[in-house]
Design a protein around this motif. Structure first.
Motif, PDB file in Angstrom:
ATOM      1  N   ARG A 168      56.051  -1.570  -1.801  1.00 29.05           N
ATOM      2  CA  ARG A 168      56.667  -0.349  -1.277  1.00 29.05           C
ATOM      3  C   ARG A 168      56.673   0.761  -2.317  1.00 29.05           C
ATOM      4  O   ARG A 168      56.685   1.950  -1.972  1.00 29.05           O
ATOM      5  N   ALA A 169      56.650   0.371  -3.590  1.00 32.53           N
ATOM      6  CA  ALA A 169      56.681   1.371  -4.659  1.00 32.53           C
ATOM      7  C   ALA A 169      55.448   2.252  -4.640  1.00 32.53           C
ATOM      8  O   ALA A 169      55.492   3.413  -5.057  1.00 32.53           O
ATOM      9  N   ALA A 170      54.338   1.729  -4.150  1.00 32.21           N
ATOM     10  CA  ALA A 170      53.098   2.500  -4.152  1.00 32.21           C
ATOM     11  C   ALA A 170      53.204   3.741  -3.281  1.00 32.21           C
ATOM     12  O   ALA A 170      52.485   4.723  -3.503  1.00 32.21           O
ATOM     13  N   ALA A 171      54.095   3.714  -2.301  1.00 35.47           N
ATOM     14  CA  ALA A 171      54.208   4.843  -1.377  1.00 35.47           C
ATOM     15  C   ALA A 171      55.299   5.835  -1.788  1.00 35.47           C
ATOM     16  O   ALA A 171      55.461   6.876  -1.142  1.00 35.47           O
ATOM     17  N   ARG A 172      56.033   5.536  -2.819  1.00 35.20           N
ATOM     18  CA  ARG A 172      57.134   6.413  -3.214  1.00 35.20           C
ATOM     19  C   ARG A 172      56.621   7.664  -3.916  1.00 35.20           C
ATOM     20  O   ARG A 172      55.631   7.636  -4.634  1.00 35.20           O
ATOM     21  N   GLY A 173      57.344   8.749  -3.717  1.00 38.78           N
ATOM     22  CA  GLY A 173      57.024   9.983  -4.418  1.00 38.78           C
ATOM     23  C   GLY A 173      57.615   9.991  -5.810  1.00 38.78           C
ATOM     24  O   GLY A 173      58.139   8.985  -6.302  1.00 38.78           O
ATOM     25  N   TYR A 174      57.531  11.143  -6.451  1.00 40.44           N
ATOM     26  CA  TYR A 174      58.030  11.287  -7.828  1.00 40.44           C
ATOM     27  C   TYR A 174      58.751  12.613  -7.934  1.00 40.44           C
ATOM     28  O   TYR A 174      58.161  13.680  -7.726  1.00 40.44           O
ATOM     29  N   ASP A 175      60.015  12.553  -8.256  1.00 42.08           N
ATOM     30  CA  ASP A 175      60.817  13.756  -8.429  1.00 42.08           C
ATOM     31  C   ASP A 175      60.746  14.187  -9.887  1.00 42.08           C
ATOM     32  O   ASP A 175      61.285  13.523 -10.772  1.00 42.08           O
ATOM     33  N   ALA A 176      60.059  15.295 -10.139  1.00 38.52           N
ATOM     34  CA  ALA A 176      59.877  15.797 -11.499  1.00 38.52           C
ATOM     35  C   ALA A 176      60.841  16.923 -11.845  1.00 38.52           C
ATOM     36  O   ALA A 176      60.613  17.661 -12.803  1.00 38.52           O
ATOM     37  N   SER A 177      61.916  17.046 -11.086  1.00 37.20           N
ATOM     38  CA  SER A 177      62.833  18.164 -11.299  1.00 37.20           C
ATOM     39  C   SER A 177      63.448  18.149 -12.691  1.00 37.20           C
ATOM     40  O   SER A 177      63.683  19.209 -13.285  1.00 37.20           O
ATOM     41  N   THR A 200      39.775   4.118 -11.680  1.00 41.55           N
ATOM     42  CA  THR A 200      38.949   3.214 -10.890  1.00 41.55           C
ATOM     43  C   THR A 200      39.401   1.766 -11.085  1.00 41.55           C
ATOM     44  O   THR A 200      40.170   1.443 -12.003  1.00 41.55           O
ATOM     45  N   GLU A 201      38.885   0.909 -10.233  1.00 44.07           N
ATOM     46  CA  GLU A 201      39.170  -0.521 -10.379  1.00 44.07           C
ATOM     47  C   GLU A 201      38.698  -1.024 -11.731  1.00 44.07           C
ATOM     48  O   GLU A 201      39.370  -1.834 -12.390  1.00 44.07           O
ATOM     49  N   GLU A 202      37.542  -0.549 -12.173  1.00 42.73           N
ATOM     50  CA  GLU A 202      37.003  -0.984 -13.464  1.00 42.73           C
ATOM     51  C   GLU A 202      37.915  -0.554 -14.613  1.00 42.73           C
ATOM     52  O   GLU A 202      38.166  -1.337 -15.545  1.00 42.73           O
ATOM     53  N   LEU A 203      38.396   0.685 -14.556  1.00 36.19           N
ATOM     54  CA  LEU A 203      39.270   1.172 -15.619  1.00 36.19           C
ATOM     55  C   LEU A 203      40.571   0.383 -15.655  1.00 36.19           C
ATOM     56  O   LEU A 203      41.036  -0.035 -16.722  1.00 36.19           O
ATOM     57  N   LEU A 204      41.177   0.160 -14.500  1.00 34.61           N
ATOM     58  CA  LEU A 204      42.444  -0.560 -14.457  1.00 34.61           C
ATOM     59  C   LEU A 204      42.273  -2.012 -14.900  1.00 34.61           C
ATOM     60  O   LEU A 204      43.135  -2.563 -15.593  1.00 34.61           O
ATOM     61  N   THR A 205      41.171  -2.616 -14.523  1.00 37.21           N
ATOM     62  CA  THR A 205      40.895  -3.992 -14.969  1.00 37.21           C
ATOM     63  C   THR A 205      40.782  -4.049 -16.484  1.00 37.21           C
ATOM     64  O   THR A 205      41.304  -4.963 -17.141  1.00 37.21           O
ATOM     65  N   GLU A 206      40.117  -3.045 -17.059  1.00 35.70           N
ATOM     66  CA  GLU A 206      39.974  -2.978 -18.521  1.00 35.70           C
ATOM     67  C   GLU A 206      41.323  -2.827 -19.200  1.00 35.70           C
ATOM     68  O   GLU A 206      41.608  -3.488 -20.213  1.00 35.70           O
ATOM     69  N   VAL A 207      42.176  -1.981 -18.642  1.00 35.96           N
ATOM     70  CA  VAL A 207      43.471  -1.704 -19.270  1.00 35.96           C
ATOM     71  C   VAL A 207      44.398  -2.911 -19.184  1.00 35.96           C
ATOM     72  O   VAL A 207      45.010  -3.313 -20.186  1.00 35.96           O
ATOM     73  N   ARG A 234      46.346  -3.244  -8.720  1.00 39.44           N
ATOM     74  CA  ARG A 234      46.394  -2.845  -7.310  1.00 39.44           C
ATOM     75  C   ARG A 234      47.439  -1.759  -7.064  1.00 39.44           C
ATOM     76  O   ARG A 234      47.172  -0.755  -6.393  1.00 39.44           O
ATOM     77  N   ILE A 235      48.638  -1.942  -7.615  1.00 45.67           N
ATOM     78  CA  ILE A 235      49.703  -0.967  -7.408  1.00 45.67           C
ATOM     79  C   ILE A 235      49.326   0.382  -8.016  1.00 45.67           C
ATOM     80  O   ILE A 235      49.510   1.443  -7.402  1.00 45.67           O
ATOM     81  N   LEU A 236      48.766   0.366  -9.216  1.00 43.34           N
ATOM     82  CA  LEU A 236      48.392   1.623  -9.862  1.00 43.34           C
ATOM     83  C   LEU A 236      47.260   2.314  -9.112  1.00 43.34           C
ATOM     84  O   LEU A 236      47.239   3.544  -8.992  1.00 43.34           O
ATOM     85  N   ALA A 237      46.322   1.548  -8.592  1.00 45.58           N
ATOM     86  CA  ALA A 237      45.234   2.148  -7.816  1.00 45.58           C
ATOM     87  C   ALA A 237      45.761   2.802  -6.553  1.00 45.58           C
ATOM     88  O   ALA A 237      45.332   3.905  -6.177  1.00 45.58           O
ATOM     89  N   GLU A 238      46.705   2.151  -5.880  1.00 49.57           N
ATOM     90  CA  GLU A 238      47.275   2.709  -4.661  1.00 49.57           C
ATOM     91  C   GLU A 238      48.038   3.996  -4.960  1.00 49.57           C
ATOM     92  O   GLU A 238      47.967   4.969  -4.210  1.00 49.57           O
ATOM     93  N   ARG A 239      48.769   4.009  -6.062  1.00 46.82           N
ATOM     94  CA  ARG A 239      49.518   5.224  -6.417  1.00 46.82           C
ATOM     95  C   ARG A 239      48.573   6.360  -6.802  1.00 46.82           C
ATOM     96  O   ARG A 239      48.796   7.515  -6.432  1.00 46.82           O
ATOM     97  N   ALA A 240      47.533   6.046  -7.532  1.00 46.78           N
ATOM     98  CA  ALA A 240      46.605   7.086  -7.977  1.00 46.78           C
ATOM     99  C   ALA A 240      45.986   7.810  -6.797  1.00 46.78           C
ATOM    100  O   ALA A 240      45.702   9.014  -6.874  1.00 46.78           O
ATOM    101  N   ALA A 241      45.785   7.108  -5.705  1.00 44.18           N
ATOM    102  CA  ALA A 241      45.086   7.694  -4.563  1.00 44.18           C
ATOM    103  C   ALA A 241      45.833   8.854  -3.927  1.00 44.18           C
ATOM    104  O   ALA A 241      45.208   9.766  -3.378  1.00 44.18           O
ATOM    105  N   GLY A 242      47.162   8.860  -4.008  1.00 46.60           N
ATOM    106  CA  GLY A 242      47.876   9.924  -3.304  1.00 46.60           C
ATOM    107  C   GLY A 242      49.115  10.468  -3.968  1.00 46.60           C
ATOM    108  O   GLY A 242      49.806  11.320  -3.401  1.00 46.60           O
TER     109      GLY A 242
END
Length: 274
Positions: A168-177, A200-207, A234-242
């Protein structure tokens, strides 16, 4: 793999950090800020430091070099502080070191100008990793040789403290106030356009592969460290997308020196630190 060094001398604790990090010298003649597995926040704080610090570096943000650091607790025997001695005894073995930046200054938004482009990149990155600790209260930014450096990513990826809720965290926004760079008109849209395609998947796998396996073992709900690494990616990839579309900058919280982003520009002139 991160470079591995051995701590040779414990210099002094850093009281500003909640986990009581310390400045140490190592056998490569370097000086580091050491973060300990025996600290109250535990090994997940160090996992977050590695994943987010190394991801930020690969996205072009300035993060001090990280190293694997071996600790023999005996080096703290002469330390007079009982709390520090207990921390060192609890942290024998593998810990994390961050390159010490001599002469660096804590970021002050009244004294250092940040472009909207750079502010946008930092805010977007913090949104990606869910950083709750880059506020005006505790910037976790340094100025070194006239440039902005990002430190202390232990309070990121909060979802990994409760994996059943992580999806569920992947869909949460970010309040930068309350973000320390909110007043610099961060260009988050530009940052998202530039940085999201790089995650990318490759970058995240490397990290995530850089995280020592012993910090990932015995995680409830996962059969192996490899499965856990895939979950982080997976979670970071989902967040990066949107996540770029879910960053909001509203009014600062009421206990701050101001309530409105942009107050620095309207109330006091800034001067750049050279």
């Amino acid at each position: 793999m991160l470079t591995e060094v051995t701590a040779t001398r414990y210099v002094t604790p850093l009281r500003e950090g909640g986990s009581l990090p310390g400045i140490v010298e190592a056998d490569d003649l370097g000086t580091y800020v050491m973060k300990f597995t025996g600290a109250g926040q535990g090994r997940k704080t160090l996992v977050a430091e590695v994943v987010c610090g190394e991801l930020g570096r690969r996205l072009g943000l300035r993060v001090p070099d990280l190293v694997r650091m071996q600790l023999d607790p005996v080096i703290g025997l002469s330390e007079p502080d009982q709390e520090v001695q207990e921390l060192l005894r609890a942290s024998g073995g593998l810990n994390l070191g961050m390159d010490f930046l001599p002469g660096s200054l804590g970021f002050d938004p009244l004294a250092f100008e940040v472009s909207s482009v750079e502010a946008g990149r930092v805010v977007w990155f913090d949104a990606l990793v869910g950083n709750v600790d880059r506020s005006w209260r505790n910037p976790n930014l340094l100025v070194w040789h006239g440039e902005l450096w990002l430190i202390d990513h232990g309070a990121t990826m909060i979802w990994h403290h409760n994996w059943p809720t992580a999806e569920r965290a992947a869909a949460r926004g970010y309040d930068a106030s309350d973000h320390v760079l909110a007043s610099f008109a961060p260009d988050v849209a530009r940052a998202a356009a530039e940085l999201a395609p790089l995650v990318t998947e490759e970058l995240l796998t490397e990290v995530v592969a850089l995280v020592p396996e012993e910090w990932l073992v015995d995680e409830p709900g996962f059969d192996s460290p490899a499965e856990l690494r895939r979950a982080y990616a997976r979670i970071l990839a989902e967040r990066a997308a949107g996540i770029g579309d879910r960053v909001t900058v509203g009014e600062r919280s009421t206990d701050g020196p101001s309530r409105v982003p942009g107050w620095l520009a309207t109330e006091l002139p800034r001067r750049a630190v050279k």
